[in-house]
Design a protein around this motif. Structure first.
Motif, short mmCIF file in Angstrom:
data_model
loop_
_atom_site.label_atom_id
_atom_site.label_comp_id
_atom_site.label_asym_id
_atom_site.label_seq_id
_atom_site.Cartn_x
_atom_site.Cartn_y
_atom_site.Cartn_z
N SER A 43 0.81 -1.22 0.00
CA SER A 43 0.00 0.00 0.00
C SER A 43 0.85 1.27 0.00
O SER A 43 0.32 2.37 -0.03
CB SER A 43 -0.93 0.02 1.21
OG SER A 43 -0.18 0.17 2.41
N GLY A 44 2.20 1.10 0.08
CA GLY A 44 3.06 2.28 -0.02
C GLY A 44 3.85 2.59 1.22
O GLY A 44 4.41 3.69 1.34
N LYS A 46 6.73 3.22 3.65
CA LYS A 46 8.13 3.54 3.40
C LYS A 46 8.80 3.88 4.72
O LYS A 46 8.34 4.76 5.44
CB LYS A 46 8.24 4.72 2.43
CG LYS A 46 9.67 5.02 1.98
CD LYS A 46 9.69 6.14 0.96
CE LYS A 46 11.11 6.45 0.51
NZ LYS A 46 11.17 7.55 -0.46
N ASN A 145 10.08 1.21 -1.63
CA ASN A 145 8.76 1.79 -1.80
C ASN A 145 8.08 1.20 -3.03
O ASN A 145 8.58 1.29 -4.13
CB ASN A 145 8.87 3.31 -1.95
CG ASN A 145 7.51 3.98 -1.89
OD1 ASN A 145 6.58 3.45 -1.28
ND2 ASN A 145 7.39 5.12 -2.50
N LYS A 147 3.94 1.01 -4.42
CA LYS A 147 2.58 1.43 -4.08
C LYS A 147 1.59 0.86 -5.09
O LYS A 147 1.60 1.23 -6.26
CB LYS A 147 2.46 2.95 -4.03
CG LYS A 147 1.08 3.42 -3.56
CD LYS A 147 1.06 4.90 -3.25
CE LYS A 147 -0.32 5.35 -2.82
NZ LYS A 147 -0.81 4.68 -1.61
N HIS A 149 -2.33 0.50 -6.22
CA HIS A 149 -3.54 1.30 -6.06
C HIS A 149 -4.52 0.61 -5.11
O HIS A 149 -4.71 -0.60 -5.16
CB HIS A 149 -4.20 1.52 -7.43
CG HIS A 149 -5.18 2.65 -7.44
ND1 HIS A 149 -6.47 2.50 -6.98
CD2 HIS A 149 -5.06 3.94 -7.83
CE1 HIS A 149 -7.10 3.65 -7.11
NE2 HIS A 149 -6.27 4.54 -7.62
N LYS A 180 -1.33 0.71 6.46
CA LYS A 180 0.00 0.55 7.05
C LYS A 180 -0.06 0.16 8.52
O LYS A 180 0.95 -0.22 9.10
CB LYS A 180 0.80 1.84 6.87
CG LYS A 180 0.95 2.26 5.41
CD LYS A 180 1.61 3.62 5.28
CE LYS A 180 1.67 4.08 3.83
NZ LYS A 180 0.36 4.28 3.22
#
Length: 504
Positions: A43-44, A46, A145, A147, A149, A180
């Motif tokens: 989901s992104g 980092k 990273n 991501k 959608h 997250k």
């Protein structure tokens, strides 16, 4: 495969369906305790950098007992610090799968025991496979990273736990969940307390039927005949959005061509649909009434009370539809059938009926198929002006290209004529990609300008008036038909304006 290997393969894959398969395959097989970490990174998520590049280079120089200049030369040759160090330190044998939790634990050791960083790193380089090393190095440098959608993640979670995609969309939207920080099983258990939440395997997922998703309904066949016979029926579609209404015991779902429609966006429409007590799958058109409210104009039904209706005649299907909506409803109405009273040339039909309409279906009530009216294909030779490379929601790469024609015959001032998207499967994708890499002469953010030398023949069906476009019109269904040689002349704007079917 391991999660680290999954990320590597996902980034290298360009086909969106294969990307989804990779994700679903991994998430349906990985240990349950790995699921939350995997979704968090997808989901992104980092992390902050733990080590600097120079510090990492120094450690690997010591580990390999090689001079720093040689290490940096290797990194420059590979083009990526994380990957270069992973390759330089080798691939231990036998290769073992290492879960995300173990990698995060090692990262925390570096944070908490910074003075022992040398020992932790050397241990990892001796035991981790290359893919896991690469993941770990990017984590250390704060560059790990990826991501995906959120729409795709929700669809995959629905598949994994056999849930209605539409309901899950609404739950996530209303709850504003942070991927997250959540435990996916805990949140699903709170949303669906009466469901037995067990992960499906790949085979079960491939056979899953989600009542909240629209069927892949074949598009109406193209109608390109020059003569339209007397007695042919037709439907005129005003400006709006093609929409499917799916009524099921689990809820009402409205799918537009660009996604799911939520109840709070049009509560009156959802309220009126609640009067339908049986399962149904209805095709229609979403448009605004004079008051600016959404209305649903129905024209066909594919399924009712669990029965597939697609083999019944259009007349029979319409009879069923009209029996469902017997009372007058402010937001739901039938689309009117019209009929050709005399044989017409297709151009004459277009002039009479398509002034304010972009879509029209022709049909005979006794048959079971709609035919989409299209004017015969026309072409124009244009030149590539600009381009933007981007990634779709599903993760596939595409180019959005702007083509233009001279404002006057032989002129060197170009008017943008059409924008066309081509994905990585297009036969000209690699050539255009290479052309932009070698010939970009102007940059405005993501937009790249190129010399006006790459020419193509574009095909289109209609020219429609448009106040939104500077040129005053738009071309419908534009595609790149073929590349043309640099010697072939371009068509001018004047030649387009002179086409006989244009309505300005």
């Amino acid at each position: 495969m391991s999660f680290s290997k999954l990320i590597q393969e996902y980034k290298e894959e360009s086909d969106s369906s294969q990307k989804r398969y990779l994700l679903t395959s991994f998430l349906s097989r990985c240990p349950l305790e790995e699921l939350n970490n995997a979704l968090s990174f997808l989901s992104g998520k980092k992390e902050k950098a733990i080590l600097g590049e120079k510090e990492l280079e120094g450690f690997v120089s010591e580990y390999l007992d090689q001079p720093l200049w040689m290490i940096r030369s290797s990194i420059e040759e590979v083009g990526d610090l994380s990957e270069a160090i992973s390759l330089l330190t080798g691939n231990p044998s036998p290769i073992v799968e290492i879960q995300i939790g173990v990698i995060l634990e090692k990262a925390n050791q570096l944070i908490n025991l910074k003075e022992n960083a040398r020992e932790v790193l050397f241990s990892i380089w001796k035991t981790f496979p290359i893919a896991e090393k690469n993941f770990f190095h990017k984590l250390l440098l704060g560059k790990q990273n990826i991501k995906i959608h959120e729409t795709l993640l929700i669809e995959i979670v629905a598949d994994l736990f056999d849930l209605e995609t539409g309901i899950l969309f609404e739950k996530f939207r209303d709850s504003k969940i942070n991927w997250k920080t959540i435990s996916i099983l805990q949140i699903l258990s709170s949303w669906f307390p009466n469901r037995k939440l067990e992960r499906l395997d790949e085979v079960s997922i491939s056979k899953r039927i989600d009542p909240s998703l629209p069927k892949k309904w074949h598009s109406p066949s193209l109608f390109l005949k020059n003569q339209i016979l007397k007695g042919t029926h037709f439907l005129l579609f005003p400006n709006g959005i093609s929409t499917q209404a799916i009524l099921h015991s689990s809820g009402l779902f409205l799918w537009k061509k660009n996604g799911f429609l939520y109840e709070n966006e049009c509560p009156s429409l959802f309220g009126e649909f609640s009067s339908v007590k049986e399962n149904a799958h209805i095709l229609g058109w979403l448009e605004k009434n004079k008051g600016g409210e959404d209305t649903f104009v129905y024209y066909d039904i594919l399924e009712y009370k669990g029965e597939d209706l697609t083999f019944k005649s259009i007349k029979e299907r319409r009879k069923i539809l009209d029996s469902i909506f017997v009372s007058d409803l402010p937001s739901i109405r039938a689309m009117e059938w019209e009929m050709v009273s005399e044989a017409l040339d297709s151009q004459e039909f277009q002039k009479r009926f398509l002034k304010e309409y972009r879509n029209v279906y022709l049909f005979h009530p006794e048959e079971n198929e709609f035919l989409e009216f299209k004017t015969p294909e026309q072409t124009v030779r244009a030149v590539l002006l600009y381009g933007r490379k981007a990634m779709s929601n599903e993760g596939s790469t595409f180019w959005e290209l702007s083509f233009g024609v001279p404002s006057k015959n032989g002129g060197d001032v170009f008017q943008t004529l059409a924008r066309i998207s081509i994905d990585s499967k297009h036969s000209l994708f690699l050539e255009i990609d290479s052309f932009f890499k070698k010939n970009t002469i102007e940059k405005k953010g993501p937009i790249r300008g190129v010399p006006t030398v790459w020419k193509a023949e574009l095909s289109f069906h209609k020219i429609l008036p448009s106040k939104r476009h500077k040129i005053g019109f738009l071309l419908e269904d534009v595609k790149i038909r073929r590349k043309v040689s640099s010697e072939e002349p371009l068509d001018s704007l004047d030649s387009l304006l002179n086409l006989r079917d244009i309505k300005m």
